[in-house]
Design an enzyme around this catalytic site. Sequence first.
Site, PDB file in Angstrom:
ATOM      1  N   SER A  34       0.835  -1.222   0.000  1.00 50.87           N
ATOM      2  CA  SER A  34       0.000   0.000   0.000  1.00 50.87           C
ATOM      3  C   SER A  34       0.864   1.264   0.000  1.00 50.87           C
ATOM      4  CB  SER A  34      -0.971   0.001   1.180  1.00 50.87           C
ATOM      5  OG  SER A  34      -0.297  -0.267   2.385  1.00 50.87           O
TER       6      SER A  34
ATOM      7  N   HIS B 249      -1.947  -8.914   1.644  1.00 45.14           N
ATOM      8  CA  HIS B 249      -1.629  -7.676   2.368  1.00 45.14           C
ATOM      9  C   HIS B 249      -2.713  -7.429   3.415  1.00 45.14           C
ATOM     10  CE1 HIS B 249       0.183  -3.952   3.262  1.00 45.14           C
ATOM     11  NE2 HIS B 249      -0.225  -3.205   2.251  1.00 45.14           N
TER      12      HIS B 249
ATOM     13  N   HIS C 254       6.772 -13.058   9.820  1.00 44.99           N
ATOM     14  CA  HIS C 254       6.901 -11.709   9.234  1.00 44.99           C
ATOM     15  C   HIS C 254       8.130 -11.639   8.347  1.00 44.99           C
ATOM     16  CE1 HIS C 254       6.964  -7.342   8.847  1.00 44.99           C
ATOM     17  NE2 HIS C 254       5.683  -7.415   9.136  1.00 44.99           N
TER      18      HIS C 254
ATOM     19  N   ARG D  15       2.993  -4.129  17.453  1.00 44.77           N
ATOM     20  CA  ARG D  15       1.597  -3.749  17.192  1.00 44.77           C
ATOM     21  C   ARG D  15       0.664  -4.814  17.764  1.00 44.77           C
ATOM     22  NH1 ARG D  15       1.841  -3.106  10.835  1.00 44.77           N
ATOM     23  NH2 ARG D  15       2.863  -5.121  11.166  1.00 44.77           N
TER      24      ARG D  15
ATOM     25  N   ASP E 162      -1.750  -8.895  12.613  1.00 41.19           N
ATOM     26  CA  ASP E 162      -3.051  -9.446  12.223  1.00 41.19           C
ATOM     27  C   ASP E 162      -3.547 -10.552  13.149  1.00 41.19           C
ATOM     28  OD1 ASP E 162      -3.406  -7.821   9.997  1.00 41.19           O
ATOM     29  OD2 ASP E 162      -2.037  -9.047   8.820  1.00 41.19           O
TER      30      ASP E 162
HETATM   31  N1  CMX Z   1       2.746 -20.721   9.036  1.00 44.06           N
HETATM   32  C1  CMX Z   1       3.336 -21.681   8.287  1.00 44.06           C
HETATM   33  N2  CMX Z   1       4.442 -21.492   7.560  1.00 44.06           N
HETATM   34  C2  CMX Z   1       5.008 -20.272   7.623  1.00 44.06           C
HETATM   35  C3  CMX Z   1       4.477 -19.241   8.403  1.00 44.06           C
HETATM   36  C4  CMX Z   1       3.283 -19.484   9.113  1.00 44.06           C
HETATM   37  N3  CMX Z   1       2.677 -18.556   9.841  1.00 44.06           N
HETATM   38  N4  CMX Z   1       5.252 -18.135   8.257  1.00 44.06           N
HETATM   39  C5  CMX Z   1       6.246 -18.486   7.403  1.00 44.06           C
HETATM   40  N5  CMX Z   1       6.089 -19.769   7.017  1.00 44.06           N
HETATM   41  C6  CMX Z   1       6.874 -20.502   6.042  1.00 44.06           C
HETATM   42  C7  CMX Z   1       6.739 -19.796   4.692  1.00 44.06           C
HETATM   43  O1  CMX Z   1       5.535 -20.159   4.031  1.00 44.06           O
HETATM   44  C8  CMX Z   1       7.994 -20.269   3.981  1.00 44.06           C
HETATM   45  O2  CMX Z   1       7.749 -21.576   3.532  1.00 44.06           O
HETATM   46  P1  CMX Z   1       8.368 -22.071   2.100  1.00 44.06           P
HETATM   47  O3  CMX Z   1       9.843 -22.040   2.312  1.00 44.06           O
HETATM   48  O4  CMX Z   1       7.783 -23.441   1.974  1.00 44.06           O
HETATM   49  O5  CMX Z   1       7.876 -21.101   1.073  1.00 44.06           O
HETATM   50  C9  CMX Z   1       9.018 -20.330   5.126  1.00 44.06           C
HETATM   51  O6  CMX Z   1       8.241 -20.423   6.336  1.00 44.06           O
HETATM   52  C10 CMX Z   1       9.912 -19.123   5.200  1.00 44.06           C
HETATM   53  O7  CMX Z   1       9.120 -17.964   5.258  1.00 44.06           O
HETATM   54  P2  CMX Z   1       9.668 -16.616   5.939  1.00 44.06           P
HETATM   55  O8  CMX Z   1      10.870 -16.167   5.173  1.00 44.06           O
HETATM   56  O9  CMX Z   1       9.809 -16.813   7.389  1.00 44.06           O
HETATM   57  O10 CMX Z   1       8.453 -15.640   5.729  1.00 44.06           O
HETATM   58  P3  CMX Z   1       8.123 -14.765   4.430  1.00 44.06           P
HETATM   59  O11 CMX Z   1       8.873 -13.481   4.547  1.00 44.06           O
HETATM   60  O12 CMX Z   1       8.293 -15.561   3.185  1.00 44.06           O
HETATM   61  O13 CMX Z   1       6.574 -14.497   4.617  1.00 44.06           O
HETATM   62  C11 CMX Z   1       4.584 -13.968   5.786  1.00 44.06           C
HETATM   63  C12 CMX Z   1       6.081 -13.653   5.611  1.00 44.06           C
HETATM   64  C13 CMX Z   1       3.990 -12.982   6.781  1.00 44.06           C
HETATM   65  C14 CMX Z   1       3.834 -13.821   4.440  1.00 44.06           C
HETATM   66  C15 CMX Z   1       4.478 -15.433   6.331  1.00 44.06           C
HETATM   67  O14 CMX Z   1       5.071 -15.496   7.607  1.00 44.06           O
HETATM   68  C16 CMX Z   1       3.045 -15.924   6.391  1.00 44.06           C
HETATM   69  O15 CMX Z   1       2.535 -16.437   5.397  1.00 44.06           O
HETATM   70  N6  CMX Z   1       2.370 -15.771   7.566  1.00 44.06           N
HETATM   71  C17 CMX Z   1       0.982 -16.141   7.676  1.00 44.06           C
HETATM   72  C18 CMX Z   1       0.074 -15.116   7.001  1.00 44.06           C
HETATM   73  C19 CMX Z   1       0.058 -13.804   7.745  1.00 44.06           C
HETATM   74  O16 CMX Z   1       0.047 -13.754   8.957  1.00 44.06           O
HETATM   75  N7  CMX Z   1       0.067 -12.682   7.007  1.00 44.06           N
HETATM   76  C20 CMX Z   1       0.014 -11.359   7.619  1.00 44.06           C
HETATM   77  C21 CMX Z   1       1.286 -10.566   7.398  1.00 44.06           C
HETATM   78  C22 CMX Z   1       1.186  -9.249   8.115  1.00 44.06           C
HETATM   79  C23 CMX Z   1       2.106  -8.187   7.554  1.00 44.06           C
HETATM   80  O17 CMX Z   1       2.769  -8.408   6.506  1.00 44.06           O
HETATM   81  O18 CMX Z   1       2.129  -7.111   8.153  1.00 44.06           O
END
Ligand code: CMX
Length: 439
Positions: A241, A271, A317, A326, A372
């Site tokens: 955003s 997002h 994250h 937060r 979140d």
């Molecule tokens: N549950 C299961 N697996 C998770 C996880 C979770 N909550 N968080 C990370 N992982 C996994 C990723 O899917 C990734 O797996 P692959 O290697 O198979 O692709 C691995 O761990 C490494 O990921 P990472 O480098 O730690 O995290 P990213 O930077 O790629 O992604 C985020 C960050 C937030 C998208 C991810 O942690 C996630 O999907 N969380 C759940 C959804 C969520 O809470 N989204 C809100 C985000 C809020 C914000 O951005 O402010």
Amino acid sequence: MILHEKLSAQLPAWRERIKSLAKEHAEVVVDHVNIGQIVGGMRDIKSLLSDVSFVDPAHGIIFRGLTIPELLKALPKARASKMPLVGGLYYLLMIGEVPTKEQALEVEAEWAKRAIVPDYVYKMLKTMPKETHPMTLFSQAVLALQNGSAFAAKYHSMKKDVYWEAALEDSLDLTAKLPVIAAYIYRMKYYGETSKPKYNPKLDYGANFSKMMKVSDKKGYSELARLYFILHSDHEAGNVSAHTMHLVGSALSDPYLSFSASLNGLAGPLHGLANQECLGWLLEVHKKFGGVPSRDDLYKFAWDTLNGGHVIPGYGHAVLRVPDPRYMAQMEFAKKRFPDDELLRLADLVFDVVPAVLKEQGKAKNPAPNVDAISGTLQYYYGVREFDFYTVLFGVGRALGVTANYVWARALGMPIERPKSLTTKMLEDVVAKAAQPAA
Ligand code: CMX
């Protein structure tokens, strides 16, 4: 106007700093870019400039030098409230200094003057099909307001060094109208009401939002509204955003055009939409176990989620490596006010169990909760239970940060964004060249 006065006093010095960086130090290398980053969403490339906020992996978001606990303590509070005035936060983001209460109230008074939404915007919202997503309505309303943009109207007659003044005008107008529009969409969509919300100049931004939403304030929804908008305002410049606002604005599209685009990015499931997923997961657990489960049951359920190929929403994250401050601020807010709420107790148990599960799985770089994981639980408690509206709330808050960045981008004469793209073949050639032994 206080923001205009304070900003214009700072500009000469800031412009000098930027000029010096751009002219005298343009060749200094800040970062290297690798192929993983090019095919990986430009992850972590240090390529944006913003002084409004910065995400520190260990401390979370830092707004103008203040962490969240520092900010909540330092900002002047609303009347009979433990939460800061949102107007004070806007002052801080724009000016970079903690305001006095009078200065924060000046911003609030500006909002009260400007919180009038033209009739045609309401009419347009009313004619949309009933099932339209609230984020679509919200973005459309912002786009419709573009008609009144000072920036667009003055564009051909103003010089570049005063773009920021028109940008500030539009930003104040826009941020004043957003809670009115959001509350109208809420009442219209879920309760079939089409009377225009009235902004009361005697109340602050948070209290007005609570009143216009018609959420019972007995339990303190005004307090939550203040906290929610403050916490969601900014998260440095690279998130979708914020970056969209900056990118579109760099073409000198006015704040309305830019923010409507920014909202469209916020509406994406990766997002701003994530908060509703988190609440959905908590409610699923609650339903399955008929209340708060045992630690063992929750542990098993979390593993079932992972083994089913799903992520645990609200955890992990991209930048943070600690529990999101937060999240912590909202948890503290809730525990003080409704410690016995079942959903809150469940969220707390999840905080106890899920990080351990994610650590055991060994994939997530940060097994801790993000913002979140809890924001929906708080809205749910206060009676805002229509999940698809949650991203609109996020949007009202996010406007505060992205418009502050927009004003500064125009004030510092930031140019149009134009990164360079390469073809797949070009990248393969780079790889082949790197693999050749040195001559
Ligand atoms: N549950 C299961 N697996 C998770 C996880 C979770 N909550 N968080 C990370 N992982 C996994 C990723 O899917 C990734 O797996 P692959 O290697 O198979 O692709 C691995 O761990 C490494 O990921 P990472 O480098 O730690 O995290 P990213 O930077 O790629 O992604 C985020 C960050 C937030 C998208 C991810 O942690 C996630 O999907 N969380 C759940 C959804 C969520 O809470 N989204 C809100 C985000 C809020 C914000 O951005 O402010």
